[in-house]
Design a protein around this motif. Structure first.
Motif, PDB file in Angstrom:
ATOM      1  N   SER A  75       0.890  -1.159   0.000  1.00  0.00           N
ATOM      2  CA  SER A  75       0.000   0.000   0.000  1.00  0.00           C
ATOM      3  C   SER A  75       0.928   1.207   0.000  1.00  0.00           C
ATOM      4  CB  SER A  75      -0.872  -0.028   1.257  1.00  0.00           C
ATOM      5  OG  SER A  75      -1.301   1.264   1.573  1.00  0.00           O
ATOM      6  N   TYR A  79       4.663  -2.217   2.977  1.00  0.00           N
ATOM      7  CA  TYR A  79       4.313  -3.609   2.683  1.00  0.00           C
ATOM      8  C   TYR A  79       3.067  -3.973   3.473  1.00  0.00           C
ATOM      9  CZ  TYR A  79       8.562  -4.336   0.099  1.00  0.00           C
ATOM     10  OH  TYR A  79       9.522  -4.248  -0.855  1.00  0.00           O
ATOM     11  N   LYS A  80       2.328  -4.970   2.972  1.00  0.00           N
ATOM     12  CA  LYS A  80       1.121  -5.410   3.673  1.00  0.00           C
ATOM     13  C   LYS A  80       1.390  -6.662   4.514  1.00  0.00           C
ATOM     14  CE  LYS A  80      -2.844  -4.577   2.380  1.00  0.00           C
ATOM     15  NZ  LYS A  80      -3.378  -3.404   3.086  1.00  0.00           N
ATOM     16  N   THR A  81       2.683  -6.944   4.712  1.00  0.00           N
ATOM     17  CA  THR A  81       3.118  -8.141   5.441  1.00  0.00           C
ATOM     18  C   THR A  81       2.411  -8.285   6.781  1.00  0.00           C
ATOM     19  OG1 THR A  81       5.226  -7.314   4.690  1.00  0.00           O
ATOM     20  CG2 THR A  81       5.259  -9.381   5.918  1.00  0.00           C
ATOM     21  N   THR A  82       1.939  -9.483   7.046  1.00  0.00           N
ATOM     22  CA  THR A  82       1.248  -9.711   8.310  1.00  0.00           C
ATOM     23  C   THR A  82       1.342 -11.179   8.700  1.00  0.00           C
ATOM     24  OG1 THR A  82      -0.778  -9.214   9.499  1.00  0.00           O
ATOM     25  CG2 THR A  82      -1.068 -10.138   7.299  1.00  0.00           C
ATOM     26  N   ARG A  86       0.577 -11.701  15.587  1.00  0.00           N
ATOM     27  CA  ARG A  86       1.991 -11.414  15.386  1.00  0.00           C
ATOM     28  C   ARG A  86       2.644 -10.633  16.532  1.00  0.00           C
ATOM     29  NH1 ARG A  86       3.555  -7.499  10.323  1.00  0.00           N
ATOM     30  NH2 ARG A  86       5.741  -8.052  10.206  1.00  0.00           N
ATOM     31  N   GLY A 108      -4.067  -0.037  10.484  1.00  0.00           N
ATOM     32  CA  GLY A 108      -3.102  -0.662   9.567  1.00  0.00           C
ATOM     33  C   GLY A 108      -3.038  -2.156   9.787  1.00  0.00           C
ATOM     34  N   SER A 110      -3.866  -4.668   7.887  1.00  0.00           N
ATOM     35  CA  SER A 110      -3.674  -5.525   6.708  1.00  0.00           C
ATOM     36  C   SER A 110      -4.901  -6.408   6.503  1.00  0.00           C
ATOM     37  CB  SER A 110      -2.372  -6.329   6.851  1.00  0.00           C
ATOM     38  OG  SER A 110      -2.041  -6.961   5.636  1.00  0.00           O
ATOM     39  N   ASP A 131      -7.801  -0.173   8.195  1.00  0.00           N
ATOM     40  CA  ASP A 131      -6.603  -0.046   7.364  1.00  0.00           C
ATOM     41  C   ASP A 131      -6.926   1.016   6.303  1.00  0.00           C
ATOM     42  OD1 ASP A 131      -3.994  -2.103   6.732  1.00  0.00           O
ATOM     43  OD2 ASP A 131      -4.573  -0.757   5.107  1.00  0.00           O
ATOM     44  N   SER A 132      -5.892   1.688   5.807  1.00  0.00           N
ATOM     45  CA  SER A 132      -6.176   2.677   4.750  1.00  0.00           C
ATOM     46  C   SER A 132      -6.661   1.972   3.492  1.00  0.00           C
ATOM     47  CB  SER A 132      -4.919   3.493   4.433  1.00  0.00           C
ATOM     48  OG  SER A 132      -3.865   2.634   4.101  1.00  0.00           O
ATOM     49  N   PHE A 198      -9.508   3.534   7.238  1.00  0.00           N
ATOM     50  CA  PHE A 198      -9.054   4.581   8.168  1.00  0.00           C
ATOM     51  C   PHE A 198      -7.579   4.866   7.874  1.00  0.00           C
ATOM     52  CE2 PHE A 198      -6.944   5.886  12.133  1.00  0.00           C
ATOM     53  CZ  PHE A 198      -7.709   7.000  12.471  1.00  0.00           C
ATOM     54  N   ASP A 199      -7.308   6.140   7.590  1.00  0.00           N
ATOM     55  CA  ASP A 199      -5.948   6.573   7.274  1.00  0.00           C
ATOM     56  C   ASP A 199      -5.327   7.153   8.545  1.00  0.00           C
ATOM     57  OD1 ASP A 199      -3.684   7.845   6.369  1.00  0.00           O
ATOM     58  OD2 ASP A 199      -4.717   9.203   5.001  1.00  0.00           O
ATOM     59  N   VAL A 200      -4.192   6.613   8.971  1.00  0.00           N
ATOM     60  CA  VAL A 200      -3.619   7.084  10.243  1.00  0.00           C
ATOM     61  C   VAL A 200      -3.242   8.570  10.188  1.00  0.00           C
ATOM     62  CG1 VAL A 200      -2.740   4.842  11.050  1.00  0.00           C
ATOM     63  CG2 VAL A 200      -1.263   6.290   9.657  1.00  0.00           C
ATOM     64  N   ALA A 215       0.511  -1.315  14.733  1.00  0.00           N
ATOM     65  CA  ALA A 215       1.629  -2.263  14.716  1.00  0.00           C
ATOM     66  C   ALA A 215       2.233  -2.364  13.322  1.00  0.00           C
ATOM     67  CB  ALA A 215       1.137  -3.646  15.158  1.00  0.00           C
ATOM     68  N   ASN A 216       3.522  -2.164  13.257  1.00  0.00           N
ATOM     69  CA  ASN A 216       4.281  -2.355  12.012  1.00  0.00           C
ATOM     70  C   ASN A 216       3.819  -1.431  10.888  1.00  0.00           C
ATOM     71  OD1 ASN A 216       5.923  -4.619  13.007  1.00  0.00           O
ATOM     72  ND2 ASN A 216       3.924  -5.614  13.193  1.00  0.00           N
TER      73      ASN A 216
HETATM   74  C1  SAM Z   1       3.412  -4.143   7.393  1.00  0.00           C
HETATM   75  S1  SAM Z   1       1.656  -4.070   7.358  1.00  0.00           S
HETATM   76  C2  SAM Z   1       1.298  -4.359   9.055  1.00  0.00           C
HETATM   77  C3  SAM Z   1       0.059  -5.162   9.219  1.00  0.00           C
HETATM   78  C4  SAM Z   1      -0.321  -5.502  10.657  1.00  0.00           C
HETATM   79  N1  SAM Z   1      -0.482  -4.319  11.460  1.00  0.00           N
HETATM   80  C5  SAM Z   1       0.693  -6.418  11.280  1.00  0.00           C
HETATM   81  O1  SAM Z   1       1.359  -6.003  12.239  1.00  0.00           O
HETATM   82  O2  SAM Z   1       0.832  -7.557  10.828  1.00  0.00           O
HETATM   83  C6  SAM Z   1       1.389  -2.321   7.194  1.00  0.00           C
HETATM   84  C7  SAM Z   1      -0.077  -1.965   6.974  1.00  0.00           C
HETATM   85  O3  SAM Z   1      -0.215  -0.544   7.105  1.00  0.00           O
HETATM   86  C8  SAM Z   1      -1.211  -0.126   6.202  1.00  0.00           C
HETATM   87  N2  SAM Z   1      -1.052   1.299   5.956  1.00  0.00           N
HETATM   88  C9  SAM Z   1      -0.157   1.926   5.167  1.00  0.00           C
HETATM   89  N3  SAM Z   1      -0.358   3.244   5.172  1.00  0.00           N
HETATM   90  C10 SAM Z   1      -1.402   3.466   6.016  1.00  0.00           C
HETATM   91  C11 SAM Z   1      -2.102   4.628   6.421  1.00  0.00           C
HETATM   92  N4  SAM Z   1      -1.756   5.835   5.987  1.00  0.00           N
HETATM   93  N5  SAM Z   1      -3.133   4.480   7.278  1.00  0.00           N
HETATM   94  C12 SAM Z   1      -3.509   3.254   7.715  1.00  0.00           C
HETATM   95  N6  SAM Z   1      -2.888   2.118   7.353  1.00  0.00           N
HETATM   96  C13 SAM Z   1      -1.851   2.221   6.513  1.00  0.00           C
HETATM   97  C14 SAM Z   1      -0.970  -0.977   4.964  1.00  0.00           C
HETATM   98  O4  SAM Z   1      -2.112  -1.045   4.132  1.00  0.00           O
HETATM   99  C15 SAM Z   1      -0.612  -2.321   5.592  1.00  0.00           C
HETATM  100  O5  SAM Z   1      -1.746  -3.125   5.696  1.00  0.00           O
END
Ligand code: SAM
Length: 296
Positions: A75, A79-82, A86, A108, A110, A131-132, A198-200, A215-216
């Motif tokens: 995104s 990365y969308k890694t999850t 976790r 966020g 994922s 998540d966004s 939801f956008d942080v 997280a992450n």
């Molecule tokens: C590395 S993943 C982490 C997923 C999960 N939180 C975890 O710990 O496994 C990062 C996530 O942040 C989300 N993300 C990126 N930019 C964002 C934003 N501005 N607002 C909300 N989420 C966002 C991405 O879509 C993605 O799903």
């Protein structure tokens, strides 16, 4: 000016079948095969999520395949890694503070499996997943499909056996577009959960939360420090007074592979209320950039 490098990196041959995805993931595990499949620049389009949702694999395998497919997507820069449950240290600390009726919002998230540790032990609290990027939208074309990423409007095309990232963004989504939800089917079915956009940086929750987990997501590999500060300020705005924000990172460099810190909202500002394992952002919080957001 189009970002040609990004267009090339995100485009390539594509076959959205569950059997091919399993073959591809198995190849990534073997060093020689990995070099080959990466050199071929194989891609999966968002259609792979609907393929997995519809397939007849046992539930556990489906859950894990959905998350593994999600790990191949991005995104923006993130990365969308999850992975399921976790962040157990952070989840345990959150559950220790939450009570019946508390609103816990995971941002966020994922595909949602990272929230399973919270969802399984809510103790009467409400857990909301956000998540966004909650879904992809699409429109069918005569010989393929046009996708729109819901977070930044990025447009990509799926043609027969090829996925093309156009590098352009849609200002507006087309009326009547189809929707490919990104919530893991296991989370949806087991917990009747929803994934809300939801956008942080700029999002507003429908009501203020007692606890927010992030997280992450807030990571200098994804965002500039100024942006991280903007996200912390916006998350603080979405907290009740005396609410807490848990910022967590999973990485092998930390003891137990996890570090987090807790920020408590007091009179509109944030103060450090605890930390475990020295999260890498902690040192940054005392820099002058954050002075107006933090109470010393
Ligand atoms: C590395 S993943 C982490 C997923 C999960 N939180 C975890 O710990 O496994 C990062 C996530 O942040 C989300 N993300 C990126 N930019 C964002 C934003 N501005 N607002 C909300 N989420 C966002 C991405 O879509 C993605 O799903």
């Amino acid at each position: 000016m189009p970002d040609f490098k990004r267009m090339i990196l995100k485009s390539g041959p594509c076959a959205d079948s569950v059997a091919f995805l399993k073959f591809y993931l198995a190849a990534l595990e073997r060093p020689a095969a990995r070099v080959l499949v990466l050199a071929l620049r194989i891609k999966f389009s968002p259609d792979i999520f609907d393929e997995i949702r519809r397939c007849s694999l046992p539930a556990g395998e489906k859950t894990s395949l959905f998350s593994k497919a999600m790990n191949l997507f991005k995104s923006g820069n993130a990365y969308k890694t999850t992975a399921a449950g976790r962040s157990p240290l952070t989840d345990a600390a959150i559950l220790a503070e939450a009570g019946p009726g508390s609103l816990i919002v995971e941002t966020g998230v994922s595909d949602g499996v990272s929230a399973m540790g919270l969802l399984e032990n809510t103790k009467g609290a409400e857990v909301v997943l956000t998540d966004s990027q909650d879904c992809y939208l699409y429109k069918d074309l005569c010989c393929g499909r046009k996708f729109y990423s819901r977070d930044d409007g990025a447009v990509s095309l799926k043609l027969p056996l090829f996925y093309f990232f156009t590098g352009s963004t849609a200002g507006k989504f087309p009326a009547g577009a189809g929707r490919i939800p990104l919530l893991n089917p296991a989370v949806e079915e087991k917990f009747r959960a929803e994934l809300l956009p939801f956008d942080v940086f700029a999002g507003t929750l429908s009501r203020k939360a007692d606890i927010i987990k992030c997280a992450n997501v807030l990571n200098e590999a994804y965002f500039f420090l100024e942006d991280i500060k903007r996200a912390l300020a916006n998350l603080a705005n979405n907290l009740k007074d005396d609410g807490r924000l848990f910022v967590c990172q999973n990485n092998k460099k930390y003891k137990d592979g996890e570090a987090y810190f807790i920020l408590r909202k007091k009179n509109g500002r944030l103060e450090l209320a605890g930390e475990v394992n020295g999260h890498e952002l902690l040192g940054r919080l005392s820099s002058p950039l954050f002075a107006d957001l933090f109470k010393p």
